[in-house]
Design an enzyme around this catalytic site. Sequence first.
Site: not given
Length: 212
Positions: A9, A189-192
């Site tokens: 997610r 987003e993008s685990r950042l």
Amino acid sequence: MLNLQDMRREYKQSELDESSVDASPFVEFEKWFKEAQNAQILEPNTMLLATSSAQNIPNIRAVLLKIFDEKGFVFFTNYNSDKAKEIEQNPNVALEFLWLDLERQVRIIGACEKISHTESLSYFMKRSRGSQIGAWVSEQSTIISSRKLLSIALEKMKEKFESGKVPLPDFWGGYRVKPSKMEFWQGRESRLHDRILYTKEGNRWKISRLAP
Ligand SMILES: Cc1cc2nc3c(=O)[nH]c(=O)nc-3n(C[C@H](O)[C@H](O)[C@H](O)COP(=O)(O)O)c2cc1C
């Protein structure tokens, strides 16, 4: 078997910046808590409480935040429970609020201490009569042979406290966690993700950003 590796997610709802957070982590927490309430998160005052024993064995469970102000985070429990014994052995604890609907978590590290008898009494008197009697009934964290034992103990206590006020048990009350660190985590987003850490330095709070 469960297929967990394809569960994915992206977190996109919001962002968190050191220039826009409040100088006080308490003000920031209050703001986030109100947003969790407005988002109608189920029991937003549920927090995970992590303790550890003298042998460094960790333990974790959910408790409810019942008092919050600049003095800290207060929950109520049985003073003979496992968590109470662990707090006695090591007063350093951690708390975690997980508000996934908002893609947020708040982590707190601090020292834990019993609140005053007056403060516990004041909260106990606000509980429903059923919960007041319940506090008397359960020897929290002890092994019991059956559910029936609880029902018998409950009936006995109901008779004992048939009329008048239910007194505060001397083995029941609050603990306050006084934070030394508070981290606000906002999924990105993008685990950042955004992680803003408040660290207590004397009377002030230092604000830093942590790598996700
Ligand atoms: C949502 C939720 C809220 C809870 N709130 C409390 C609480 O405020 N106080 C409490 O003593 N236990 C609470 N419990 C039960 C604890 O998680 C735990 O089972 C109990 O306190 C015994 O923990 P211990 O054996 O580590 O002392 C709650 C459990 C859940 C799931």
